[in-house]
Design a protein around this motif. Structure first.
Motif, PDB file in Angstrom:
ATOM      1  N   ALA A 301       0.834  -1.203   0.000  1.00 31.97           N
ATOM      2  CA  ALA A 301       0.000   0.000   0.000  1.00 31.97           C
ATOM      3  C   ALA A 301       0.866   1.249   0.000  1.00 31.97           C
ATOM      4  O   ALA A 301       1.924   1.292   0.626  1.00 31.97           O
ATOM      5  N   ARG A 302       0.400   2.248  -0.699  1.00 31.07           N
ATOM      6  CA  ARG A 302       1.057   3.555  -0.714  1.00 31.07           C
ATOM      7  C   ARG A 302       0.171   4.525   0.059  1.00 31.07           C
ATOM      8  O   ARG A 302      -1.046   4.557  -0.152  1.00 31.07           O
ATOM      9  N   PRO A 303       0.734   5.332   0.963  1.00 31.89           N
ATOM     10  CA  PRO A 303      -0.103   6.236   1.760  1.00 31.89           C
ATOM     11  C   PRO A 303      -0.890   7.212   0.895  1.00 31.89           C
ATOM     12  O   PRO A 303      -0.475   7.576  -0.208  1.00 31.89           O
ATOM     13  N   ALA A 304      -2.022   7.646   1.433  1.00 33.18           N
ATOM     14  CA  ALA A 304      -2.853   8.595   0.704  1.00 33.18           C
ATOM     15  C   ALA A 304      -2.187   9.957   0.583  1.00 33.18           C
ATOM     16  O   ALA A 304      -2.431  10.694  -0.379  1.00 33.18           O
ATOM     17  N   ASN A 305      -1.334  10.321   1.557  1.00 34.88           N
ATOM     18  CA  ASN A 305      -0.713  11.638   1.565  1.00 34.88           C
ATOM     19  C   ASN A 305       0.778  11.561   1.276  1.00 34.88           C
ATOM     20  O   ASN A 305       1.439  10.571   1.625  1.00 34.88           O
ATOM     21  N   PHE A 306       1.283  12.607   0.638  1.00 36.90           N
ATOM     22  CA  PHE A 306       2.707  12.708   0.337  1.00 36.90           C
ATOM     23  C   PHE A 306       3.153  14.138   0.634  1.00 36.90           C
ATOM     24  O   PHE A 306       2.536  15.096   0.159  1.00 36.90           O
ATOM     25  N   TYR A 330      11.660  13.801   7.739  1.00 41.30           N
ATOM     26  CA  TYR A 330      11.439  12.357   7.811  1.00 41.30           C
ATOM     27  C   TYR A 330      10.566  12.019   9.018  1.00 41.30           C
ATOM     28  O   TYR A 330       9.618  11.224   8.930  1.00 41.30           O
ATOM     29  N   LEU A 331      10.855  12.644  10.162  1.00 36.87           N
ATOM     30  CA  LEU A 331      10.104  12.380  11.385  1.00 36.87           C
ATOM     31  C   LEU A 331       8.643  12.811  11.244  1.00 36.87           C
ATOM     32  O   LEU A 331       7.730  12.110  11.694  1.00 36.87           O
ATOM     33  N   VAL A 332       8.416  13.950  10.607  1.00 38.08           N
ATOM     34  CA  VAL A 332       7.045  14.425  10.406  1.00 38.08           C
ATOM     35  C   VAL A 332       6.275  13.467   9.503  1.00 38.08           C
ATOM     36  O   VAL A 332       5.145  13.066   9.801  1.00 38.08           O
ATOM     37  N   LEU A 336       2.949  11.136  10.599  1.00 31.93           N
ATOM     38  CA  LEU A 336       1.645  11.344   9.979  1.00 31.93           C
ATOM     39  C   LEU A 336       1.244  10.201   9.056  1.00 31.93           C
ATOM     40  O   LEU A 336       0.176  10.263   8.438  1.00 31.93           O
ATOM     41  N   GLY A 337       2.087   9.176   8.944  1.00 30.31           N
ATOM     42  CA  GLY A 337       1.767   8.052   8.066  1.00 30.31           C
ATOM     43  C   GLY A 337       1.736   8.434   6.610  1.00 30.31           C
ATOM     44  O   GLY A 337       1.012   7.829   5.805  1.00 30.31           O
ATOM     45  N   ALA A 338       2.534   9.433   6.238  1.00 26.86           N
ATOM     46  CA  ALA A 338       2.558   9.947   4.870  1.00 26.86           C
ATOM     47  C   ALA A 338       3.854   9.569   4.174  1.00 26.86           C
ATOM     48  O   ALA A 338       4.893   9.387   4.817  1.00 26.86           O
ATOM     49  N   GLY A 339       3.818   9.470   2.846  1.00 26.39           N
ATOM     50  CA  GLY A 339       5.053   9.430   2.092  1.00 26.39           C
ATOM     51  C   GLY A 339       5.726  10.785   2.189  1.00 26.39           C
ATOM     52  O   GLY A 339       5.077  11.803   2.461  1.00 26.39           O
ATOM     53  N   HIS A 340       7.048  10.829   1.957  1.00 28.18           N
ATOM     54  CA  HIS A 340       7.759  12.090   2.168  1.00 28.18           C
ATOM     55  C   HIS A 340       9.086  12.083   1.427  1.00 28.18           C
ATOM     56  O   HIS A 340       9.649  11.022   1.119  1.00 28.18           O
ATOM     57  N   ILE A 490       0.479  20.467  10.320  1.00 30.32           N
ATOM     58  CA  ILE A 490       0.170  19.833   9.035  1.00 30.32           C
ATOM     59  C   ILE A 490      -1.029  18.902   9.172  1.00 30.32           C
ATOM     60  O   ILE A 490      -1.871  18.797   8.268  1.00 30.32           O
ATOM     61  N   ASP A 491      -1.138  18.257  10.317  1.00 29.14           N
ATOM     62  CA  ASP A 491      -2.206  17.272  10.534  1.00 29.14           C
ATOM     63  C   ASP A 491      -3.596  17.908  10.442  1.00 29.14           C
ATOM     64  O   ASP A 491      -4.576  17.213  10.164  1.00 29.14           O
ATOM     65  N   GLN A 492      -3.692  19.205  10.634  1.00 32.35           N
ATOM     66  CA  GLN A 492      -4.989  19.881  10.520  1.00 32.35           C
ATOM     67  C   GLN A 492      -5.521  19.862   9.103  1.00 32.35           C
ATOM     68  O   GLN A 492      -6.730  20.007   8.889  1.00 32.35           O
TER      69      GLN A 492
END
Length: 494
Positions: A301-306, A330-332, A336-340, A490-492
């Motif tokens: 699976a690829r995260p919904a957010n990048f 990287y930590l952020v 947040l469970g996002a690609g980065h 960012i999570d907002q």
């Protein structure tokens, strides 16, 4: 103007097409006009090119009439999902999931190389396709109006390349795998394996994929008792197997085993490289994963957010030895469970200067810090958030406050053009330079109607005496403090 090599390539292709037409009539039963019953109407598929491993997708996730079909890295986003709707007579309409429109040969063309676009279904024969199963399980997809095949134009292997129609040839550029979304498909771990997920800016370099900028990585799910990585020349590579903390293999090359003695079942792996920068000239070239005998990759699976982080050495994580995975971007992303990824370079400025400072307002549009032109194709992936941390270095290169403000507006405009739907976060830099100008640039864009641009006030986030090495570059602990402040902001929005 076309180069001579391109001219000859096209001439040879015409010859191949002509020979292909002869073969159709004589010795290639796979080109017979018989639609396959193996396609299941109602099932959503990824349409993967046999030559490149890339999949068909609609450019920029557009829902507009006439948006082009392209070859993209597989993410299973809805603009890469298609279903085959019975059109009668053994033909299908191929419907894009995100838009509800169907694949269409532009302007009902019968010419070789005509674009494939999406268009509302209208019953036209240029929107009807015959799906012919081949002996190897791949498919040839033939347009009813033109009699020509869906084609990877010029045998491309780069995301963002064209999808066209071309005279039927029986070649791999016209062979397509129909992969049901959610179905596990075995892969070989090679750089074109559609099960591999690339994060960040990776460029094709022959049989290799090279990491541009910092913080790029590759993930895969796999079976087998061992996992390794194929490297071209010497590099520091970090890795994580089954979500374990990242570890290093320093100064390695060739085929490198990362883990052995793994249990039966499916495992995951992530690899990334130390960035090529300054005096460090390691070769960040990825040649695929090395699987155990009988092992295979499967979909992951690829995260919904990048999230893309744009900046200088602070965003890279320099000089800390375990960057990028100890740096705040990287930590952020992980939290947040996002690609980065980090599109960042030590010493970078916002503005390109006459004394040679990398101006990220320009270099943001490039695949790496060592190319000489704006070559990055933003349709390769779409960021849902972009975080900009620039302005620490411009003072030392004579950039005035007026020029900084004006060019920051340009930077925000360019990011918006690249990522139409992203939230953009402009951070005030930790050394309190050009903060008013940064805030004003954000307000300019908001006033112009861009409501997805946000100023981030970082006042008090970093104590230079305790959180940095040298009053500028955060320690690992300093990066964690920054990440903890930035995560809820960012999570907002994503």
């Amino acid at each position: 103007m076309h180069s001579s090599s391109s001219w000859w390539g096209n001439r040879l292709r015409w010859i191949a097409a002509a020979l292909g037409a002869i073969l159709v009539a004589t010795v290639l039963p796979g080109l017979a006009p018989t639609a396959s019953a193996a396609v299941i109407p109602g099932t959503w598929y990824a349409i993967s090119n046999q030559h490149s491993g890339l999949v068909v997708g609609i450019e920029g996730r557009s829902t507009a009439n006439g948006a082009r079909a392209q070859l993209l890295n597989r993410t299973d986003a809805t603009n890469e999902q298609f279903r085959f709707v019975d059109a009668g007579g053994g033909y299908f309409r191929i419907e894009a999931r995100h838009s509800g429109q169907v694949l269409d040969v532009h302007a009902k063309s019968t010419a070789n190389g005509a674009d494939i676009v999406q268009w509302p279904s209208n019953g036209g024969t240029n929107q009807q396709w015959q799906v012919n199963e081949q002996a190897d399980g791949s498919y040839e997809i033939v347009n009813r109006n033109s009699g020509k095949a869906l084609d990877n134009w010029e045998g491309a292997t780069t995301a963002g390349s064209r999808v066209s129609q071309y005279t039927r040839s029986g070649s791999a550029v016209q062979r397509w795998r129909l992969i049901p979304i959610g179905a596990a498909q075995a892969g070989d771990g090679s750089v074109t394996d559609s099960n591999l997920q690339y994060y960040g800016r990776w460029a094709t370099d022959g049989f290799w994929r090279t990491m541009g900028w910092a913080g790029g990585y590759v993930e895969a799910a796999f079976t087998g008792s061992t996992i390794g990585v194929r490297l071209r020349n010497t590099i520091d590579v970090y890795y994580s197997v089954d979500g374990a903390p990242e570890q290093w293999r320093r100064n390695v090359s060739g085929d490198v085993t990362l883990a052995s003695g793994l249990s039966t079942g499916t495992h995951t792996v992530r690899i990334g490289f130390r960035e090529r920068a300054g005096s460090y000239t390691g070769d960040p070239a990825f040649g695929g994963f090395v699987l155990a005998s009988g092992g295979a990759t499967t979909s992951i699976a690829r995260p919904a957010n990048f999230i893309e982080f744009v900046g200088d050495s602070i965003t890279v994580g320099q000089p800390n030895g375990d960057r990028p995975f100890t740096a705040y971007p990287y930590l952020v992303g992980e939290s947040l469970g996002a690609g980065h990824t980090q599109v960042a370079q030590g010493g970078a400025c916002l503005v390109s200067t006459s004394d040679g400072c990398y101006g990220m307002m320009d270099w943001f549009r490039r695949s790496s810090a060592w190319v000489s032109r704006d070559d990055w194709n933003f349709s390769t992936y779409q960021a849902t958030a972009v975080v900009i941390n620039l302005g620490t270095n411009d003072v030392g290169h004579g950039v005035s406050t007026v020029d900084f403000n004006r060019n920051y507006v340009v930077m925000l405009e360019r990011v918006r053009q690249a990522y139409p739907n992203a939230h953009i976060f402009a951070m005030g830099v930790f050394r309190n330079r050009y903060v008013t100008e940064t805030r004003n640039a954000v307000q300019t864009r908001v006033t112009a109607g861009d409501t997805r641009v946000h100023f981030v006030d970082t006042t008090g986030w970093v104590d230079p005496a305790t959180d940095t090495h040298d009053n500028v570059h955060p320690t690992d602990a300093g990066h964690r403090k920054i990440a903890n402040r930035l995560i809820p902001i960012i999570d907002q929005y994503i």
